[in-house]
Structures are given as C-alpha cells and as structure tokens.
Design a protein around this motif. Structure first.
Motif, PDB file in Angstrom:
ATOM      1  N   THR A 197       0.863  -1.181   0.000  1.00 46.14           N
ATOM      2  CA  THR A 197       0.000   0.000   0.000  1.00 46.14           C
ATOM      3  C   THR A 197       0.896   1.226   0.000  1.00 46.14           C
ATOM      4  O   THR A 197       2.051   1.167   0.461  1.00 46.14           O
ATOM      5  CB  THR A 197      -0.948   0.037   1.215  1.00 46.14           C
ATOM      6  N   HIS A 198       0.407   2.306  -0.537  1.00 49.92           N
ATOM      7  CA  HIS A 198       1.114   3.587  -0.541  1.00 49.92           C
ATOM      8  C   HIS A 198       0.344   4.564   0.339  1.00 49.92           C
ATOM      9  O   HIS A 198      -0.829   4.845   0.073  1.00 49.92           O
ATOM     10  CB  HIS A 198       1.218   4.153  -1.957  1.00 49.92           C
ATOM     11  N   GLU A 199       0.998   5.039   1.370  1.00 48.44           N
ATOM     12  CA  GLU A 199       0.372   5.965   2.306  1.00 48.44           C
ATOM     13  C   GLU A 199       0.917   7.367   2.049  1.00 48.44           C
ATOM     14  O   GLU A 199       2.085   7.644   2.290  1.00 48.44           O
ATOM     15  CB  GLU A 199       0.648   5.537   3.746  1.00 48.44           C
ATOM     16  N   PRO A 200       0.103   8.293   1.503  1.00 51.04           N
ATOM     17  CA  PRO A 200       0.622   9.580   1.048  1.00 51.04           C
ATOM     18  C   PRO A 200       1.147  10.465   2.169  1.00 51.04           C
ATOM     19  O   PRO A 200       0.587  10.512   3.269  1.00 51.04           O
ATOM     20  CB  PRO A 200      -0.573  10.219   0.342  1.00 51.04           C
ATOM     21  N   ILE A 201       2.248  11.146   1.852  1.00 51.14           N
ATOM     22  CA  ILE A 201       2.779  12.212   2.701  1.00 51.14           C
ATOM     23  C   ILE A 201       2.344  13.559   2.129  1.00 51.14           C
ATOM     24  O   ILE A 201       1.889  14.444   2.833  1.00 51.14           O
ATOM     25  CB  ILE A 201       4.319  12.132   2.775  1.00 51.14           C
ATOM     26  N   ASP A 202       2.516  13.677   0.810  1.00 50.65           N
ATOM     27  CA  ASP A 202       2.030  14.826   0.048  1.00 50.65           C
ATOM     28  C   ASP A 202       1.731  14.301  -1.358  1.00 50.65           C
ATOM     29  O   ASP A 202       1.801  13.081  -1.586  1.00 50.65           O
ATOM     30  CB  ASP A 202       3.054  15.970   0.075  1.00 50.65           C
ATOM     31  N   PRO A 203       1.379  15.127  -2.318  1.00 50.23           N
ATOM     32  CA  PRO A 203       0.990  14.594  -3.627  1.00 50.23           C
ATOM     33  C   PRO A 203       2.076  13.824  -4.371  1.00 50.23           C
ATOM     34  O   PRO A 203       1.746  13.080  -5.312  1.00 50.23           O
ATOM     35  CB  PRO A 203       0.588  15.858  -4.412  1.00 50.23           C
ATOM     36  N   VAL A 204       3.348  13.944  -3.972  1.00 48.58           N
ATOM     37  CA  VAL A 204       4.414  13.259  -4.717  1.00 48.58           C
ATOM     38  C   VAL A 204       5.204  12.267  -3.870  1.00 48.58           C
ATOM     39  O   VAL A 204       6.031  11.529  -4.403  1.00 48.58           O
ATOM     40  CB  VAL A 204       5.387  14.279  -5.367  1.00 48.58           C
ATOM     41  N   ARG A 205       4.983  12.246  -2.575  1.00 47.08           N
ATOM     42  CA  ARG A 205       5.738  11.353  -1.695  1.00 47.08           C
ATOM     43  C   ARG A 205       4.779  10.440  -0.932  1.00 47.08           C
ATOM     44  O   ARG A 205       3.657  10.828  -0.622  1.00 47.08           O
ATOM     45  CB  ARG A 205       6.589  12.146  -0.698  1.00 47.08           C
ATOM     46  N   TYR A 206       5.275   9.251  -0.597  1.00 45.75           N
ATOM     47  CA  TYR A 206       4.435   8.318   0.138  1.00 45.75           C
ATOM     48  C   TYR A 206       5.305   7.338   0.909  1.00 45.75           C
ATOM     49  O   TYR A 206       6.501   7.164   0.620  1.00 45.75           O
ATOM     50  CB  TYR A 206       3.497   7.550  -0.803  1.00 45.75           C
ATOM     51  N   ILE A 207       4.691   6.675   1.891  1.00 43.73           N
ATOM     52  CA  ILE A 207       5.336   5.602   2.641  1.00 43.73           C
ATOM     53  C   ILE A 207       4.952   4.283   1.977  1.00 43.73           C
ATOM     54  O   ILE A 207       3.781   4.040   1.685  1.00 43.73           O
ATOM     55  CB  ILE A 207       4.876   5.604   4.104  1.00 43.73           C
ATOM     56  N   ALA A 208       5.927   3.432   1.709  1.00 40.15           N
ATOM     57  CA  ALA A 208       5.648   2.172   1.018  1.00 40.15           C
ATOM     58  C   ALA A 208       6.599   1.097   1.506  1.00 40.15           C
ATOM     59  O   ALA A 208       7.355   1.288   2.468  1.00 40.15           O
ATOM     60  CB  ALA A 208       5.755   2.358  -0.493  1.00 40.15           C
ATOM     61  N   ASN A 209       6.583  -0.053   0.845  1.00 43.18           N
ATOM     62  CA  ASN A 209       7.526  -1.128   1.142  1.00 43.18           C
ATOM     63  C   ASN A 209       7.940  -1.783  -0.178  1.00 43.18           C
ATOM     64  O   ASN A 209       7.480  -1.381  -1.256  1.00 43.18           O
ATOM     65  CB  ASN A 209       6.906  -2.143   2.111  1.00 43.18           C
ATOM     66  N   ARG A 210       8.770  -2.798  -0.103  1.00 38.57           N
ATOM     67  CA  ARG A 210       9.368  -3.367  -1.313  1.00 38.57           C
ATOM     68  C   ARG A 210       8.561  -4.508  -1.925  1.00 38.57           C
ATOM     69  O   ARG A 210       9.035  -5.194  -2.825  1.00 38.57           O
ATOM     70  CB  ARG A 210      10.790  -3.860  -1.001  1.00 38.57           C
ATOM     71  N   SER A 211       7.352  -4.728  -1.488  1.00 38.94           N
ATOM     72  CA  SER A 211       6.550  -5.807  -2.056  1.00 38.94           C
ATOM     73  C   SER A 211       6.267  -5.539  -3.534  1.00 38.94           C
ATOM     74  O   SER A 211       5.864  -4.440  -3.918  1.00 38.94           O
ATOM     75  CB  SER A 211       5.219  -5.930  -1.301  1.00 38.94           C
ATOM     76  N   SER A 212       6.462  -6.564  -4.363  1.00 46.22           N
ATOM     77  CA  SER A 212       6.181  -6.448  -5.799  1.00 46.22           C
ATOM     78  C   SER A 212       4.764  -6.856  -6.154  1.00 46.22           C
ATOM     79  O   SER A 212       4.262  -6.530  -7.231  1.00 46.22           O
ATOM     80  CB  SER A 212       7.156  -7.338  -6.586  1.00 46.22           C
ATOM     81  N   GLY A 213       4.106  -7.609  -5.250  1.00 45.74           N
ATOM     82  CA  GLY A 213       2.797  -8.152  -5.549  1.00 45.74           C
ATOM     83  C   GLY A 213       2.839  -9.463  -6.316  1.00 45.74           C
ATOM     84  O   GLY A 213       1.799 -10.011  -6.676  1.00 45.74           O
ATOM     85  N   ALA A 214       4.052  -9.974  -6.561  1.00 48.51           N
ATOM     86  CA  ALA A 214       4.185 -11.183  -7.385  1.00 48.51           C
ATOM     87  C   ALA A 214       3.531 -12.399  -6.741  1.00 48.51           C
ATOM     88  O   ALA A 214       2.875 -13.201  -7.416  1.00 48.51           O
ATOM     89  CB  ALA A 214       5.656 -11.467  -7.670  1.00 48.51           C
ATOM     90  N   GLN A 215       3.691 -12.559  -5.413  1.00 46.33           N
ATOM     91  CA  GLN A 215       3.129 -13.747  -4.770  1.00 46.33           C
ATOM     92  C   GLN A 215       1.604 -13.699  -4.742  1.00 46.33           C
ATOM     93  O   GLN A 215       0.929 -14.681  -5.052  1.00 46.33           O
ATOM     94  CB  GLN A 215       3.672 -13.889  -3.344  1.00 46.33           C
ATOM     95  N   GLY A 216       1.040 -12.546  -4.393  1.00 45.11           N
ATOM     96  CA  GLY A 216      -0.410 -12.434  -4.387  1.00 45.11           C
ATOM     97  C   GLY A 216      -1.008 -12.617  -5.772  1.00 45.11           C
ATOM     98  O   GLY A 216      -2.059 -13.251  -5.931  1.00 45.11           O
ATOM     99  N   THR A 217      -0.334 -12.075  -6.779  1.00 42.51           N
ATOM    100  CA  THR A 217      -0.804 -12.232  -8.162  1.00 42.51           C
ATOM    101  C   THR A 217      -0.796 -13.696  -8.568  1.00 42.51           C
ATOM    102  O   THR A 217      -1.747 -14.196  -9.196  1.00 42.51           O
ATOM    103  CB  THR A 217       0.082 -11.412  -9.111  1.00 42.51           C
ATOM    104  N   ALA A 218       0.263 -14.404  -8.215  1.00 42.31           N
ATOM    105  CA  ALA A 218       0.359 -15.825  -8.545  1.00 42.31           C
ATOM    106  C   ALA A 218      -0.732 -16.625  -7.829  1.00 42.31           C
ATOM    107  O   ALA A 218      -1.305 -17.564  -8.396  1.00 42.31           O
ATOM    108  CB  ALA A 218       1.740 -16.358  -8.172  1.00 42.31           C
ATOM    109  N   ILE A 219      -1.037 -16.263  -6.591  1.00 45.05           N
ATOM    110  CA  ILE A 219      -2.085 -16.965  -5.840  1.00 45.05           C
ATOM    111  C   ILE A 219      -3.439 -16.747  -6.500  1.00 45.05           C
ATOM    112  O   ILE A 219      -4.226 -17.689  -6.663  1.00 45.05           O
ATOM    113  CB  ILE A 219      -2.096 -16.493  -4.376  1.00 45.05           C
ATOM    114  N   ALA A 220      -3.728 -15.513  -6.894  1.00 42.93           N
ATOM    115  CA  ALA A 220      -5.002 -15.230  -7.561  1.00 42.93           C
ATOM    116  C   ALA A 220      -5.136 -16.043  -8.841  1.00 42.93           C
ATOM    117  O   ALA A 220      -6.193 -16.602  -9.139  1.00 42.93           O
ATOM    118  CB  ALA A 220      -5.114 -13.735  -7.861  1.00 42.93           C
ATOM    119  N   ALA A 221      -4.053 -16.127  -9.628  1.00 38.90           N
ATOM    120  CA  ALA A 221      -4.086 -16.887 -10.882  1.00 38.90           C
ATOM    121  C   ALA A 221      -4.277 -18.375 -10.617  1.00 38.90           C
ATOM    122  O   ALA A 221      -5.027 -19.059 -11.331  1.00 38.90           O
ATOM    123  CB  ALA A 221      -2.799 -16.650 -11.668  1.00 38.90           C
TER     124      ALA A 221
END
Length: 402
Positions: A197-221
């Motif tokens: 998830t991206h948690e906004p600080i301002d319109p151009v900055r946000y707090i995030a992490n390094r997850s690519s979403g690859a595992q969740g995408t593979a599970i859905a498929a």
C-alpha cells in the motif's frame, strides 16, 4: 467453448455498452450467441448492433406471433448450453429470485433447464441493500452462478461495489461454467489481497515497502485456474494483475480495507498484501518544501485498520482465512503468535530479510502454520507456492486433506 451456444440476456443499465465487446469475445472463443434484449436494455444498446455482432436475430418480445406459434420462448430457453444475464440489474435479480415471468427475459429464465450465470450491475447502494443481498442469497441457493460485481467509479458519480465485471472476466466465468466438473473451486468465491500500500505524505511522496505483488498475483491466478471466482484487491504492485479475475485497484490500507469489506461474502480470503501499519495524519495536499531550517518535517502517524484481524472476526467471515507473516527474525515464533493474535486459520510465514532475496524476488520459502503446527515447504518459485496453496485451499473447502 467451441461449438457451445450462449443465450445472452441484456438488462437495462449503463454497462450494457460493454455487451458488444462481450459478444465479440464469446464468438472469438468459438461459441455462438443468441441475444435477448429487454425493454430497458434497449435504452442503452440497439437490436441492430447486437444482431450484427452476434450474427443472429435479436429476440425482444414474448409476443412475437411467428416464434411463439412454436412456443419460441421454451425453445430458446432449452437450446442454449448456458444462459448469461449481463448486466443483471437489481430488477432482473429480483424477478429471477421471485420466479416472475412477465416478459421474455424473465420467462426464459423461469423456463430454462440450463445453468444460469449473472453479471450484476447497479448503484452501490442498490447492491448493498438488504433486499438485493437477500435475492443474491436466494439465487446462489438455487444454483445460479455469479461473476462480479467489481468495485469502482459509478456512472452516477459514487464509488463502490456494483460495476459489471469486465467482458474478459465474464468470458472466463462462462468458460468455467461450461466445464464445472474439471475444477475443484468452481462456484467458490475467494478474496485475495496483494501488493504494497502507498500511504501519502504529500501529492508526490508516500510511505511504502518493497513488495512487488508477485506472490499475491500468482495466488489469484492459481485459484482462478482451479475454477474460483477471484476478487483481487491489489495495491500499486509492480507486476500486472492476472486475467480472468475481478481486479479492484487501491492505493492505501484504508481503501484496501473498504474493498475487502465490499467484496464479502466469500468462501475464503488470502491476505497476501504487504499492508502499511501506519499512515500520515493530515497528509499535505501540496508538495512539501524545505524551509531553510535544516530540520525535517514532523509527521503525526496513525494506525491503519488491521484487515487480517478484521476479516478473521467479521460477521460474514469466510470459511477459511489465510494470512501472511513477512518476518526478518524468529520467523516461526512471530508468525505463530500472529496467527493467534489475528484469529486467522492459517499463516504463511516467510523470511524476507535482505539476504533471502524473497521480497521483490521470483522465489519464496514459506512455512504453513495452522492449529496443527508448522509445515515447512521447500524454497520454490512463487508460482509453485501459489499452486500448492491453491490446492490446499480447494481441499479444505471440499472437506478433504492433503
């Protein structure tokens, strides 16, 4: 789908504009389409458009003297391999649930002896209304299949569940409905969360992490391939979502929580997203600038909703809730404690410390933790992990063990 015949009933809703594309896709799969246009559906698309694309006449009245001389509505209802209703409005759903037969579409649906698949589409308030949800429960009890609805912006300007599933998703559901015996999760609905998830600080900055979403995408498929109807709630992942699932794109943890809530009820939920624990209170609506003091800005942080704990204790809790525990030390101990604290059934624990290369990589090494203990799986590709987990979910929901 080659050689199959689809009876397509077009309801009255703005999403009827997608029906020409749906017809194209169905025919591209080698199936024939017989369109039935309701009176309200004719306000959004035309008989000529549907007839040209389907290559067949459009049926739009119960009182056609030529066809009804041979009881045409009975023939139509029996000659198809599958009856599809798209968009399935609240009115059409109510008619089907109550067994009404006062026009061609409702009469066909009452007279058919074939499977019926509906693609609901309506305003979010109409979808959430207790009457619609009662009708939906009745339809499911009667064996009627559903695909969607998706979350998104409405033509009326509101946001939420109620958008008709995309034509590609409906075609995938048609394919599954025509081959139900081959897939153990046919007729099951599974929610999968994925990505950061991206948690906004301002319109151009946000707090995030390094997850690519690859595992969740593979599970859905993998769940889709076993026949499940998948609601895929994804943050801003770096991998594309799979085809044939209902994609609900979100950015923040609070949006993900709302999307998961809207996607219920479900048979199972796999919470694979790397959800931020905190968000910035009062994020700026303008880019923050240095003020020359040399001091960084001070942020007030607030805790995000705990989606895994919430769904594990929800009134309409899925039969199976699977969480993920991405840890960097004492993996099994932390994950075991997390399962008990959150109240989920299974936890997929993995070590995401930098030397493993797992977060953002193509492989994973997980341990499945349940009330029977911890089961370590060998390191393998994320697609393989997804396949193993999907098989376990199918076995659990079908009362089997692996």
């Amino acid at each position: 789908m080659h050689g199959k015949r689809i009876l397509l009933i077009v309801g009255g809703g703005i999403s009827a504009y997608k029906i020409p594309q749906l017809i194209r896709l169905i025919r591209a799969q080698g199936a024939a389409v017989t369109p039935v246009l309701t009176a309200s559906g004719a306000q959004f698309t035309t008989p000529m458009t549907l007839s040209v694309l389907a290559g067949e006449p459009v049926h739009d009245t119960l009182w056609d003297r030529n066809s009804e001389a041979e009881i045409g509505h009975i023939q139509l209802s029996r000659n198809a391999d599958l009856v599809v209703v798209a968009p399935a409005t609240a009115d059409l759903m109510a008619k089907i649930a109550q067994g009404q037969a006062n026009d061609l579409a409702s009469t066909l649906l009452l007279a058919t002896d074939k499977r019926v698949l509906i693609a609901p589409a309506m305003n979010v308030r109409m979808w959430d209304h207790p009457a619609t949800q009662r009708n939906l429960a009745t339809l499911k009890d009667d064996g009627i299949l559903t695909v969607g609805p998706d979350n998104g912006d409405m033509a009326c300007g509101e946001y939420g569940a109620g958008r008709m599933a995309e034509p590609e998703t409906i075609v995938a559901a048609i394919r599954d409905a025509l081959t139900p015996a081959a897939r153990p999760l046919t007729g099951r609905h599974v929610i999968v969360t994925s990505g950061p998830t991206h948690e906004p600080i301002d319109p151009v900055r946000y707090i995030a992490n390094r997850s690519s979403g690859a595992q969740g995408t593979a599970i859905a498929a993998a769940l889709r391939d076993l026949g499940a109807q998948v609601s895929f709630v994804t943050g801003p992942a770096t991998v594309a979502p799979p085809e044939g699932v209902s994609v609900i794109a979100v950015e923040t943890a609070r949006q993900m929580h709302d999307a998961v809530q809207a996607a219920l009820p479900a048979d199972a939920a796999v919470m694979a997203a790397a959800v931020a624990d905190w968000h910035v209170v009062g994020a700026s609506d303008r880019k923050m600038k240095k003020d020359g003091s040399g001091q960084p800005p001070a942020f007030e942080m607030a805790e995000n909703p705990d989606i895994l704990a919430w769904i594990s204790h929800a009134d309409d809790r899925p039969d199976l809730v699977v969480g993920f525990a991405a840890e960097t030390n004492d993996v099994i101990a932390h994950a075991t404690a997390k399962r008990l604290r959150k109240g989920c059934d299974w936890i997929m624990a993995n070590d995401v410390s930098p030397p493993t290369g797992i977060m953002g990589g193509s492989e994973n090494a997980v341990t499945l933790i349940s009330d029977t203990g911890a089961e370590e799986w060998p390191r393998m590709g994320k697609d393989a992990v997804a396949g193993c987990l999907a098989e376990r979910i199918a076995a659990h929901l079908n009362g089997k063990t692996i």
